[in-house]
Enzyme design. Structure first.
Site, PDB file in Angstrom:
ATOM      1  N   GLU A 112      38.018 -29.916  37.645  1.00  0.00           N
ATOM      2  CA  GLU A 112      37.103 -28.779  37.330  1.00  0.00           C
ATOM      3  C   GLU A 112      35.634 -28.801  37.277  1.00  0.00           C
ATOM      4  O   GLU A 112      34.914 -28.486  37.998  1.00  0.00           O
ATOM      5  CB  GLU A 112      37.689 -27.710  36.380  1.00  0.00           C
ATOM      6  CG  GLU A 112      39.010 -27.172  36.901  1.00  0.00           C
ATOM      7  CD  GLU A 112      39.727 -26.260  35.874  1.00  0.00           C
ATOM      8  OE1 GLU A 112      39.856 -26.744  34.792  1.00  0.00           O
ATOM      9  OE2 GLU A 112      39.602 -24.976  36.128  1.00  0.00           O
ATOM     10  N   GLU A 132      47.620 -27.553  35.359  1.00  0.00           N
ATOM     11  CA  GLU A 132      47.624 -26.670  34.173  1.00  0.00           C
ATOM     12  C   GLU A 132      49.117 -25.919  34.106  1.00  0.00           C
ATOM     13  O   GLU A 132      49.597 -25.555  33.080  1.00  0.00           O
ATOM     14  CB  GLU A 132      46.479 -25.869  34.152  1.00  0.00           C
ATOM     15  CG  GLU A 132      45.057 -26.320  33.645  1.00  0.00           C
ATOM     16  CD  GLU A 132      44.360 -26.821  35.067  1.00  0.00           C
ATOM     17  OE1 GLU A 132      44.992 -27.444  35.977  1.00  0.00           O
ATOM     18  OE2 GLU A 132      43.094 -27.304  34.747  1.00  0.00           O
TER      19      GLU A 132
END
Ligand code: 3HC
Length: 726
Positions: A112, A132
């Site tokens: 990210e 995640e």
């Protein structure tokens, strides 16, 4: 250990290189994020700096946000939103362009941060992904918004929902990576690209504001609807994948900024669920099974296992040989005659070739791997092996003879192990002088696929031998768990009450298919107790049941249905019928009509209904789940109290990997803690009372360890430091 941080260096050309420094994987500890933020802000402010490159120390970019923070977070979700929001914004849209230089991996928050950069250069083979969801959360640093804008919605949904990373080369084809280079070229290329963007020669992309890769609104909605439908089918117990899709949808409909806000809310909702706690627990528990008191903390060094012998080329032996050659270990397969040897070698070949068929291996690699397996009918070459795994039939006399022969045929430092699932390891090796190098190596079927290896240690097994076996287990890509020597070892022992409680319900009039529906459907086991019994076979069930009865007579219920099914040759899958009917193509059909006479006979023989005219003490799916699993938890507590496992978390990993206990429930003991030890103990005591008149209280009586945890409020996963059979 150095403190987690980020450092900054300047190049002569005016590039600030900011390095994430938190080995081994540069996890984004809050201190790393704060330091990264400070350096990026400083670089933006400096008149000396033309562009910024972000990389990671020790050839790894970053494995994402520091998962320890989730485990430690009490109340919150471990993220400091004020820093994180501002950081990604500053990296993406500050005055100077940014480039990520990725080596090793960029996962989760790591990717990210990299996606916030204006470009990405990666070393060939580096892994990029947003895993995640496998931790019960969703990307929380803008991944739900930036990934779809870089690779398109279809691929982004696939990457997030499967949690699977892609290699840098695939990332380049998708547009996630701007250039793939060698490790030596990485920093140079990244700096050149950054300077190129700074001078306006190259475009400065800001992922959050891009729309060129996004599908049209209509198509995007269709993709999200399909993804939602598939998720609800495949992961029907889980809410967080749906929260993730909701955040993506808002971003597509209302733009990236609104999407970021939705992501933050969805992240907080996911992080508050027990699913997240359970999955984080399993993440760490899986990594600690290899740390065993008295074995891995006493300064011993593992000896490499380069060549092994497997005795028996049956289903288990050929699976063990397959797993070993796949990991580059040479294997000698011994059988008692040519016919058995040929079919064993054929099975190994078929296992390997199925990898080729599934596209996981190239033909040439398969042929090379197959050369590592050699067949033999004698012990002549056994002097060359480092370890033997006996996988003969479960016959104590035969095994004892084999171990006597092995003692003569093998070197004095060769590890002798047995794959028995039921027989005492000390009995197996009892007629040798080699008990110090004898351990159990209990694989689960099919051995080349199932990920757990129970290493059974007796009070005479030497720590060095256990350590070497641990190393071998890791090498063949199993998760090894060291357990003590008792009937059923850890997994089979803990799970013996699973089917017996189910049989008690049936003998009290409950429909067996209703039990399976609650356990598989509502709870999420791969199969309920009766379907599992058909898979294992009533013959094996009877044999194993007798072993448990001999060891723990006070808590074994002898279900009359098993001998009846055995006599009628309704053994399960292998004979085409058992509790279910099988059509030969692995299709399973309930067989209420065929089963009826057996159920009636069993209920009559059991006589439970005479004392309990009102039927079973439980009715709802939740009640059935508790009735089936709380005795399993109780046995798990005994296993912990007796020191059969090194730590309770080992039992969580073992039940997940061997029995398919849902990982999102955290494994057996974590689930019991989340449920509450006091509740478990209370319900068991109620059932012990209920079955008093039947002489079956012992099946439910809570053990001391459970009672103490219930009364003191101590977690079952806290363990029992005083007891150890290891
Ligand atoms: C806000 C964000 O969106 C949220 C997030 O980023 S959540 C985190 C997302 N990232 C992940 O899920 C990646 C998790 N890690 C992995 O998959 C694997 O560890 C890996 C592929 C990075 C490396 O695998 P491998 O080389 O086999 O080493 P492995 O033993 O797993 O890890 C090495 C050590 O790093 C630790 N570690 C790995 N990733 C970590 C992380 N993200 N945080 C903290 N520790 C981590 C492991 O616990 C292990 O510690 P140990 O040596 O004390 O046992």
């Amino acid at each position: 250990m150095p403190n987690p941080t980020a450092s900054m260096q300047m190049t002569d050309a005016g590039v600030a290189i900011v390095t994430l420094e938190n080995p081994p994987v540069n996890a984004l500890h809050p201190a790393v994020l704060r330091s990264l933020f400070a350096h990026v802000r400083e670089a933006h402010a400096s008149s000396q700096v033309k562009a910024i490159v972000i990389n990671g120390s020790k050839q790894r970019f970053s494995a994402g946000f520091d998962i320890n923070q989730f485990a430690q977070a009490s109340g919150g979700n471990g993220l400091d939103d004020t820093v994180n929001d501002a950081l990604c914004e500053l990296v993406e849209s500050g005055p100077k362009p940014t480039v990520a230089a990725i080596e090793g991996m960029a996962l989760g928050g790591g990717l990210e941060v990299a996606m916030s950069c204006n470009a990405r250069v990666a070393v060939a083979g580096a892994k990029l992904g947003l895993p995640e969801l496998s931790l019960g959360i969703l990307p929380g640093f803008g991944g739900t918004q930036r990934l779809p804008r870089l690779v398109g919605l279809q691929k982004a949904c696939e990457m997030m929902l499967t949690s699977k990373p892609i290699p840098a080369e695939a990332g380049a084809k998708l547009g996630l990576v701007d250039a793939v280079v060698s490790s030596a070229q990485l920093l140079d290329t990244a700096c050149q690209l950054a300077l190129g963007i700074a001078s306006g020669v190259k475009p400065r992309n800001q992922s959050l504001y891009r729309t060129d890769k996004l599908e049209s609104l209509g198509e995007a909605m269709m993709i999200l609807d399909v993804a939602r439908g598939q998720t609800m089918k495949r992961a029907r117990h889980l809410q967080h994948p749906l929260f993730c899709l909701d955040a993506i949808r808002i971003g597509v409909e209302q733009g990236g900024i609104a999407g970021l806000k939705a992501e933050q809310e969805a992240f907080a909702k996911s992080a508050a669920l027990d699913t997240h706690k359970a999955l984080v627990h399993i993440f760490f528990a899986q990594r600690t099974t290899k740390r065993v008191k008295g074995i891995t903390d006493v300064g011993l060094k593992p000896r490499p296992i380069k060549k092994i012998a497997v005795l028996g080329g049956g289903l288990m032996g050929s699976g063990i040989a397959t797993a070993s050659i796949l990991a580059g270990v040479e294997v000698l397969v011994k059988e008692i005659n040519q016919k058995f040897l040929d079919s064993g070698m054929e099975r190994i070949k078929a296992n390997i070739m199925s990898q080729v068929k599934k596209g996981r291996m190239k033909q040439a690699a398969a042929e090379k791997v197959l050369k590592l397996a050699k067949g033999t009918l004698t012990y002549d070459d056994f002097g060359s092996v480092d370890m033997v795994i006996e996988a003969a039939i479960e016959d104590i006399k035969l095994k004892q003879q084999i171990f006597k022969d092995l003692e003569k045929a093998c070197r004095k430092d060769c590890i002798l192990s047995s794959n028995t699932s039921t027989i005492d390891i000390k009995l197996v090796g009892g007629q040798t002088q080699a008990l110090d190098r004898i351990v159990g190596a209990h694989f689960f079927s099919p051995a080349h696929i199932m990920p757990l290896l129970e290493i059974v240690r007796t009070d005479q097994s030497s720590p060095q031998v256990v350590l070497d076996t641990l190393e071998y287990g890791s090498r063949i890509k199993k998760t090894p768990v060291v357990v003590g020597n008792c009937t059923g070892f850890a997994v089979n022992r803990v799970f013996f009450p699973y089917t017996q409680s189910a049989c008690m319900l049936v003998d009290l009039g409950m429909d067996p298919y209703m039990v399976d529906k609650a356990i598989a459907g509502a709870f999420g086991m791969p199969m309920g107790p009766f379907r599992l019994s058909d898979l294992v076979g009533a013959d094996i069930g009877l044999h194993v049941g007798a072993n448990f009865h001999d060891s723990f007579p006070e808590r074994v219920y002898k279900a009359p249905i098993f001998p009846a099914l055995f006599d009628a040759k309704r053994l399960g899958e292998k004979t085409g019928s058992g509790f279910y009917k099988f059509d030969g193509k692995r299709k399973t059909l309930p067989d209420a009509q065929g089963l009826k006479p057996f159920l009636e006979a069993s209920r009559k023989a059991a006589g439970l209904m005479e004392h309990h005219k009102q039927g079973p003490p439980v009715k709802s799916a939740q009640d059935i789940i508790e009735f089936i699993f709380f005795p399993v938890v109780n046995e798990g507590c005994r296993v912990i109290a007796e020191g059969i496992v090194d730590k309770p978390a080992d039992l969580d990993v073992a039940t997940v990997l061997a029995m398919g206990f849902p990982p999102y429930r955290g494994g057996l003991i974590k689930w019991a803690d989340l449920t509450g030890a006091a509740h478990v103990a209370k319900r068991l005591s109620q059932w012990a009372e209920f079955f008093k008149a039947d002489g079956l209280s012992g099946v439910f009586e809570p053990c001391q360890y459970l009672k103490e945890a219930a009364s003191s409020g101590r977690q079952l996963s806290a363990g029992n430091s005083s007891a150890s059979k290891l």
